[in-house]
Write a protein that holds these residues in place. Structure first.
Motif, PDB file in Angstrom:
ATOM      1  N   ILE A   1     -49.650   9.447 -10.680  1.00  0.00           N
ATOM      2  CA  ILE A   1     -51.103   9.412 -10.862  1.00  0.00           C
ATOM      3  C   ILE A   1     -51.761   8.636  -9.723  1.00  0.00           C
ATOM      4  O   ILE A   1     -52.784   9.060  -9.163  1.00  0.00           O
ATOM      5  N   SER A   2     -51.171   7.502  -9.359  1.00  0.00           N
ATOM      6  CA  SER A   2     -51.730   6.690  -8.282  1.00  0.00           C
ATOM      7  C   SER A   2     -51.774   7.463  -6.978  1.00  0.00           C
ATOM      8  O   SER A   2     -52.754   7.396  -6.230  1.00  0.00           O
ATOM      9  N   TRP A   3     -50.698   8.187  -6.675  1.00  0.00           N
ATOM     10  CA  TRP A   3     -50.669   8.953  -5.425  1.00  0.00           C
ATOM     11  C   TRP A   3     -51.677  10.087  -5.475  1.00  0.00           C
ATOM     12  O   TRP A   3     -52.448  10.292  -4.518  1.00  0.00           O
ATOM     13  N   MET A   4     -51.717  10.835  -6.568  1.00  0.00           N
ATOM     14  CA  MET A   4     -52.582  12.011  -6.652  1.00  0.00           C
ATOM     15  C   MET A   4     -54.055  11.647  -6.571  1.00  0.00           C
ATOM     16  O   MET A   4     -54.861  12.367  -5.957  1.00  0.00           O
ATOM     17  N   LEU A   5     -54.431  10.510  -7.165  1.00  0.00           N
ATOM     18  CA  LEU A   5     -55.850  10.136  -7.220  1.00  0.00           C
ATOM     19  C   LEU A   5     -56.223   9.074  -6.171  1.00  0.00           C
ATOM     20  O   LEU A   5     -57.364   8.610  -6.152  1.00  0.00           O
ATOM     21  N   ASN A   6     -55.273   8.715  -5.312  1.00  0.00           N
ATOM     22  CA  ASN A   6     -55.528   7.654  -4.315  1.00  0.00           C
ATOM     23  C   ASN A   6     -56.061   6.394  -5.000  1.00  0.00           C
ATOM     24  O   ASN A   6     -57.147   5.884  -4.682  1.00  0.00           O
ATOM     25  N   THR A   7     -55.286   5.913  -5.948  1.00  0.00           N
ATOM     26  CA  THR A   7     -55.626   4.668  -6.641  1.00  0.00           C
ATOM     27  C   THR A   7     -54.401   3.756  -6.646  1.00  0.00           C
ATOM     28  O   THR A   7     -53.280   4.191  -6.409  1.00  0.00           O
ATOM     29  N   ARG A   8     -54.649   2.494  -6.943  1.00  0.00           N
ATOM     30  CA  ARG A   8     -53.569   1.536  -7.126  1.00  0.00           C
ATOM     31  C   ARG A   8     -53.993   0.589  -8.254  1.00  0.00           C
ATOM     32  O   ARG A   8     -55.069   0.732  -8.826  1.00  0.00           O
ATOM     33  N   GLY A   9     -53.137  -0.369  -8.583  1.00  0.00           N
ATOM     34  CA  GLY A   9     -53.455  -1.293  -9.668  1.00  0.00           C
ATOM     35  C   GLY A   9     -52.457  -2.427  -9.709  1.00  0.00           C
ATOM     36  O   GLY A   9     -51.631  -2.598  -8.807  1.00  0.00           O
ATOM     37  N   SER A  10     -52.516  -3.194 -10.788  1.00  0.00           N
ATOM     38  CA  SER A  10     -51.640  -4.365 -10.914  1.00  0.00           C
ATOM     39  C   SER A  10     -51.186  -4.559 -12.362  1.00  0.00           C
ATOM     40  O   SER A  10     -51.070  -5.674 -12.831  1.00  0.00           O
ATOM     41  N   ASP A  11     -50.911  -3.457 -13.047  1.00  0.00           N
ATOM     42  CA  ASP A  11     -50.499  -3.554 -14.446  1.00  0.00           C
ATOM     43  C   ASP A  11     -49.071  -4.050 -14.605  1.00  0.00           C
ATOM     44  O   ASP A  11     -48.719  -4.597 -15.651  1.00  0.00           O
ATOM     45  N   VAL A  12     -48.239  -3.793 -13.620  1.00  0.00           N
ATOM     46  CA  VAL A  12     -46.858  -4.275 -13.669  1.00  0.00           C
ATOM     47  C   VAL A  12     -46.540  -4.977 -12.357  1.00  0.00           C
ATOM     48  O   VAL A  12     -47.097  -4.647 -11.311  1.00  0.00           O
ATOM     49  N   GLU A  13     -45.652  -5.950 -12.427  1.00  0.00           N
ATOM     50  CA  GLU A  13     -45.243  -6.637 -11.215  1.00  0.00           C
ATOM     51  C   GLU A  13     -44.427  -5.696 -10.337  1.00  0.00           C
ATOM     52  O   GLU A  13     -43.736  -4.801 -10.813  1.00  0.00           O
ATOM     53  N   ARG A  14     -44.537  -5.911  -9.041  1.00  0.00           N
ATOM     54  CA  ARG A  14     -43.693  -5.278  -8.013  1.00  0.00           C
ATOM     55  C   ARG A  14     -44.089  -3.863  -7.639  1.00  0.00           C
ATOM     56  O   ARG A  14     -43.685  -3.379  -6.599  1.00  0.00           O
ATOM     57  N   ILE A  15     -44.838  -3.156  -8.481  1.00  0.00           N
ATOM     58  CA  ILE A  15     -45.294  -1.814  -8.115  1.00  0.00           C
ATOM     59  C   ILE A  15     -46.797  -1.746  -8.356  1.00  0.00           C
ATOM     60  O   ILE A  15     -47.255  -2.038  -9.464  1.00  0.00           O
ATOM     61  N   PRO A  16     -47.572  -1.374  -7.345  1.00  0.00           N
ATOM     62  CA  PRO A  16     -49.038  -1.482  -7.433  1.00  0.00           C
ATOM     63  C   PRO A  16     -49.699  -0.299  -8.130  1.00  0.00           C
ATOM     64  O   PRO A  16     -50.368   0.522  -7.492  1.00  0.00           O
ATOM     65  N   VAL A  17     -49.534  -0.204  -9.436  1.00  0.00           N
ATOM     66  CA  VAL A  17     -50.087   0.918 -10.179  1.00  0.00           C
ATOM     67  C   VAL A  17     -50.875   0.429 -11.378  1.00  0.00           C
ATOM     68  O   VAL A  17     -50.686  -0.689 -11.854  1.00  0.00           O
ATOM     69  N   ALA A  18     -51.742   1.299 -11.857  1.00  0.00           N
ATOM     70  CA  ALA A  18     -52.413   1.101 -13.142  1.00  0.00           C
ATOM     71  C   ALA A  18     -51.820   2.097 -14.126  1.00  0.00           C
ATOM     72  O   ALA A  18     -51.612   3.265 -13.781  1.00  0.00           O
TER      73      ALA A  18
END
Length: 606
Positions: free
Chosen positions: A207-224
């Protein structure tokens, strides 16, 4: 970064928690319950709220499943985690079993007589359709049934942390190399070509790659964390909690992405027309249940984002190169500092981890480490995914072999590098093994191969020098890596199980190793980018691929027996070190630059 959820909640005695879980099993009429190390997105890294396996067993590895029965329980792990599990688990409460030797099916067959009904509960949010199907097939018994149910660990876990609710944030096109509009259009074409109306995307990094987004919901991987449905029109329904959304995200996504409440996900799946693409290996079984298992509304197939995400574009590759220069300079500072510590007393594994993370942070551009740093000295190095804690922290001794596996998350790229360092004069056996591992690593680095081959076709090449001496390692030779995303990214890799063809733009690790239990561990890891080879194969003109090395970190010459390397291997090593010196020296402090010049000198000058 050392004090984590695991250390705060590790049980000193698992018996009360097991007892509570078993009471809950009995109240549900179940004979067993599966507890995986997983979340609803099937990611490697999970939020504190999803650390059910660690809470129940004390095992902190990134892969494993526990099966709890009324009178026994076992944790199933692969060879990377066997030693770690045996150290961390209460042996009176849990057995440690290998996934490679019979696994859950084999263990169960030892404990129940065929014909006696056995109901094993599982949370359909945490297991995939493929996973449950494999278990049923391997058991080959109608008397064992797997029953979807509520999560029984959650029912007995007092003080369970709340799920993460951090913002989903835009990732700029200048780093992504392509707009999310273009990415969505490409995925939509894949769906139309397959005759599918939509696809359910459950992996947070997809989802992060497809929508060009990132996040901080989990440590070590920048995703929401979120769920998405992309339609054959390119429109997307995005399901997540409202606290993750702000005006900046709405503006970034635009009108073609409909942001909906997470609670609407199930009803949407039930109402959507088929065929709907679902990844049976990656999507939670709950998704298939809501659409209709066995109906023509489901079209099982790979997550359509996997391959586009794996094949980095030129902008992503340029960003990863820049991240590796930055990361390499930090590593040079660290290795120069570490060289000064050789022979001094009082240095511990935790000291090394903190110093390395400080050097990476000093750039001002580190977003996070890409995984918990592995720093094992002497016997701790033989634990493949060892992670130091206050309880296991070891003072580094003169003559130890030190294995350090680490990485960084930067806005333009993800790094992962392992170096094995002699802390004084290394044992002869360790230096010889190191040189054999190095020969395998160089063989992969120099490889050219016909287009269409997968990682399973080349994995053995890294092992040949070890095999000749009756040695081997239990893990794969390499995994895929994302671009400011997951440090372990599929589907690409180099292992016996990696059957996805390697393609230009893919990034993989190259990390053969050797581990002598109770003595030392050796691993040498670089990241490589797949690219087209400029030379065709003979008169056939067959297209060929090759690797480009991304990682910039000297290999410890004190661990090398030069006589075991042939001329091509020595030339490769000298050229690699010359490139490191040329690219990193301008970014290093004076003391680090002085050390770097010595570390990168030709092998003949060692």
């Amino acid at each position: 970064m050392l004090q984590t959820f695991h250390e705060r909640t590790m049980p000193r005695n698992a018996r009360p928690r097991l007892a509570a879980l078993r009471r809950c099993m009995a109240s549900e009429g179940l004979d067993g319950f599966l507890v995986p190390r997983a979340d609803a997105h099937q990611g490697e890294f999970v939020a504190d709220a999803d650390e059910r396996l660690a809470w129940l067993t004390g095992f902190t590895g990134s892969a494993g499943t526990c099966l709890v029965l009324a009178a026994s329980a076992a944790l199933f792990v692969d060879s990377r985690y066997t030693l770690q599990a045996m150290r961390q688990l209460d042996p009176e409460s849990f057995e440690v079993r290998s996934t490679e030797a019979g696994g859950i099916a084999g263990w169960l067959s030892e404990r129940w007589s065929d014909g006696a009904a056995l109901g094993i509960g599982y949370d359909p949010w945490l297991h995939t359709v493929a996973e449950i199907s494999r278990l049923e097939t391997r058991l080959e018994s109608d008397s064992v049934s797997f029953v979807p149910t509520r999560n029984l660990v959650d029912a007995v876990w007092r003080g369970r942390p709340s799920p993460p609710m951090n913002l989903m944030v835009p990732h700029p096109d200048s780093l992504a190399g392509e707009s999310h509009e273009a990415k969505r259009a490409s995925v939509a074409r894949l769906l139309r070509d397959a005759g599918q109306r939509s696809a359910v995307i459950t992996a947070a990094d997809s989802i992060s790659w497809m929508l060009n987004t990132r996040g901080s919901d989990v440590e070590r991987i920048p995703v929401a964390q979120a769920f998405a449905v992309i339609h054959d029109t390119g429109l997307v329904d995005l399901f997540m909690h409202g606290s993750k959304v702000n005006d900046a995200l709405r503006s970034h996504l635009g009108e073609s992405v409909s942001i909906r409440c997470a609670s609407e996900f199930g009803a949407c799946l039930e109402a959507m027309p088929g065929p709907i693409r679902v990844d049976r290996e990656r999507a939670p079984a709950w998704v298939s249940e809501r659409i209709g298992v066995g109906t023509d509304r489901i079209a099982y197939g790979d997550d359509p984002v996997l391959m586009p995400k794996a094949c980095k574009n030129s902008v992503e590759l340029a960003g990863v190169e820049a991240a590796h220069v930055r990361d390499g300079a930090a590593l040079a500072e660290f290795l120069a500092w570490l060289h000064v510590q050789i022979g001094q007393s009082g240095l511990t594994e935790i000291d090394v981890v903190r110093k390395l993370e400080a050097f990476r942070s000093a750039s001002g551009e580190l977003r996070d480490i890409s995984f918990d740093t592995i720093c094992g000295s002497g016997p701790n190095g033989a634990i493949v995914h060892y992670r130091v804690t206050e309880e296991t922290n070891r003072e580094i001794q003169n003559g130890d072999v030190l294995l350090v596996d680490s990485g960084g998350q930067y806005a333009d790229g993800t790094t992962d590098v392992t170096r094995t360092i002699a802390m004084g004069d290394p044992p002869v056996e360790a230096a010889r093994a190191f040189t054999l591992v190095l020969k395998g690593m160089i063989a992969i680095s120099m490889l050219r191969w016909p287009e269409g081959l997968a990682g399973c076709h080349i994995d053995a090449i890294a092992r040949v020098p070890l095999w000749r001496e009756g040695m081997d390692y239990g893990h794969g030779t390499g995994h895929g890596v994302g671009a400011f995303l997951a440090v372990h990214e599929g589907p690409q890799g180099i292992s016996r199980r990696s059957r996805t063809g390697l393609r230009p733009g893919m990034i993989v690790s190259n990390e053969p190793g050797y581990y002598k239990e109770g003595h030392f561990g050796i691993r040498i890891e670089n990241l490589l980018a797949v690219r087209k080879s400029e030379t065709a194969e003979g008169s056939t003109g067959r297209k060929m691929l090759e690797f480009h090395t991304l990682t910039l970190a000297p290999i410890d010459r004190a661990m090398i027996y030069p006589d075991l390397l042939d001329r091509r291997e020595t030339d490769w090593l000298d050229a690699y070190h010359a490139d490191i010196l040329d690219r990193l020296e301008p970014h290093c402090s004076r003391p680090a630059a002085v050390w770097l010049r010595r570390a990168c000198a030709p092998l003949a000058e060692a």
